[in-house]
Design an enzyme around this catalytic site. Structure first.
Site, PDB file in Angstrom:
ATOM      1  N   GLY A 109      26.231 -13.907 -38.166  1.00  0.00           N
ATOM      2  CA  GLY A 109      25.965 -12.497 -38.422  1.00  0.00           C
ATOM      3  C   GLY A 109      25.702 -11.783 -37.117  1.00  0.00           C
ATOM      4  O   GLY A 109      26.257 -12.136 -36.077  1.00  0.00           O
ATOM      5  N   CYS A 110      24.836 -10.808 -37.146  1.00  0.00           N
ATOM      6  CA  CYS A 110      24.506 -10.019 -35.961  1.00  0.00           C
ATOM      7  C   CYS A 110      24.016 -10.926 -34.836  1.00  0.00           C
ATOM      8  O   CYS A 110      23.107 -11.735 -35.030  1.00  0.00           O
ATOM      9  CB  CYS A 110      23.436  -9.009 -36.317  1.00  0.00           C
ATOM     10  SG  CYS A 110      22.752  -8.140 -34.902  1.00  0.00           S
ATOM     11  N   PHE A 111      24.597 -10.776 -33.656  1.00  0.00           N
ATOM     12  CA  PHE A 111      24.198 -11.665 -32.560  1.00  0.00           C
ATOM     13  C   PHE A 111      22.795 -11.376 -32.059  1.00  0.00           C
ATOM     14  O   PHE A 111      22.173 -12.228 -31.448  1.00  0.00           O
ATOM     15  CB  PHE A 111      25.209 -11.738 -31.427  1.00  0.00           C
ATOM     16  CG  PHE A 111      25.756 -10.449 -30.858  1.00  0.00           C
ATOM     17  CD1 PHE A 111      25.035  -9.285 -30.763  1.00  0.00           C
ATOM     18  CD2 PHE A 111      27.062 -10.438 -30.397  1.00  0.00           C
ATOM     19  CE1 PHE A 111      25.567  -8.130 -30.213  1.00  0.00           C
ATOM     20  CE2 PHE A 111      27.610  -9.285 -29.842  1.00  0.00           C
ATOM     21  CZ  PHE A 111      26.857  -8.135 -29.754  1.00  0.00           C
ATOM     22  N   TRP A 112      22.247 -10.204 -32.311  1.00  0.00           N
ATOM     23  CA  TRP A 112      20.867  -9.927 -31.898  1.00  0.00           C
ATOM     24  C   TRP A 112      19.916 -10.887 -32.602  1.00  0.00           C
ATOM     25  O   TRP A 112      18.981 -11.402 -31.987  1.00  0.00           O
ATOM     26  CB  TRP A 112      20.456  -8.509 -32.231  1.00  0.00           C
ATOM     27  CG  TRP A 112      21.242  -7.426 -31.573  1.00  0.00           C
ATOM     28  CD1 TRP A 112      22.067  -7.515 -30.485  1.00  0.00           C
ATOM     29  CD2 TRP A 112      21.261  -6.052 -31.963  1.00  0.00           C
ATOM     30  NE1 TRP A 112      22.598  -6.290 -30.190  1.00  0.00           N
ATOM     31  CE2 TRP A 112      22.124  -5.367 -31.074  1.00  0.00           C
ATOM     32  CE3 TRP A 112      20.646  -5.326 -32.979  1.00  0.00           C
ATOM     33  CZ2 TRP A 112      22.373  -4.000 -31.172  1.00  0.00           C
ATOM     34  CZ3 TRP A 112      20.895  -3.975 -33.073  1.00  0.00           C
ATOM     35  CH2 TRP A 112      21.742  -3.314 -32.176  1.00  0.00           C
ATOM     36  N   CYS A 113      20.155 -11.126 -33.900  1.00  0.00           N
ATOM     37  CA  CYS A 113      19.299 -12.036 -34.675  1.00  0.00           C
ATOM     38  C   CYS A 113      19.418 -13.474 -34.176  1.00  0.00           C
ATOM     39  O   CYS A 113      18.420 -14.148 -33.967  1.00  0.00           O
ATOM     40  CB  CYS A 113      19.694 -12.006 -36.150  1.00  0.00           C
ATOM     41  SG  CYS A 113      19.370 -10.464 -37.007  1.00  0.00           S
TER      42      CYS A 113
END
Length: 177
Positions: free
Chosen positions: A11-15
């Protein structure tokens, strides 16, 4: 010190980046793009869902401290691998759950991790195992995004923060001190 590489998309790479930077044995985590046919995609292009790339992280790790199998088990515990092309409100192939093994040994370990972790989910794991592909680092402002923007970005406050709280409780004994 020996270093190895793991590339995962959850999913989102920030997470994903925020989780893995905190683990002992992780030497570096870089957000970026992998899995699409074009070279050097931008964030805006990848977010359009038309490039075929996934938001992913490239993890350098010391296998004497943390194994690839352990990284995969944490990966399966810290995102939902049962939703096709979706993590929470993020929808599209760029948010797919995917593993990009760097060699045949990692490919075998990826298959074993899916089998091993299926028992933790009541729906089938849909994480794909994809061929290793060219890696494209994300723009500089995406690197360590949660660390520098977490308190002032709504997505980070609502999504990344709670995920990290749960992760830190579960893996307290594995965190960097």
């Amino acid at each position: 010190m020996q270093k190895d590489i793991a590339i995962i998309a959850g999913g989102c790479f920030w997470c994903t980046e925020a989780v893995f930077v905190e683990l002992r044995g992780i030497e570096a985590v870089e957000s970026g793009y992998i899995g699409g046919p074009g070279a050097n995609p931008s964030y805006e292009q990848v977010c359009s869902g038309r490039t075929g790339h996934a938001e992913a992280v490239r993890i350098e790790f010391n296998p004497d401290v943390i194994s690839y199998a352990e990284i995969l088990d944490i990966f399966f515990h810290t995102h939902d691998p049962t939703t096709l092309n979706r993590q929470g409100g993020d929808t599209g192939t760029q948010y797919r759950s995917a593993l990009f093994p760097q060699n045949a040994i990692q490919a075998g370990e990826a298959e074993a991790a899916i089998s091993r972790n299926q028992a933790n989910w009541d729906r089938p794991i849909v994480t794909s195992i994809e061929a290793n592909a060219p890696w494209y680092p994300a723009e500089a402002y995406h690197q360590r995004y949660f660390e520098t923007n977490g308190a002032k970005n709504g997505y980070c406050v609502a999504v990344v923060g709670p995920k990290l709280t749960k992760f830190r409780k579960t893996y307290a004994d594995r965190l960097k001190r």
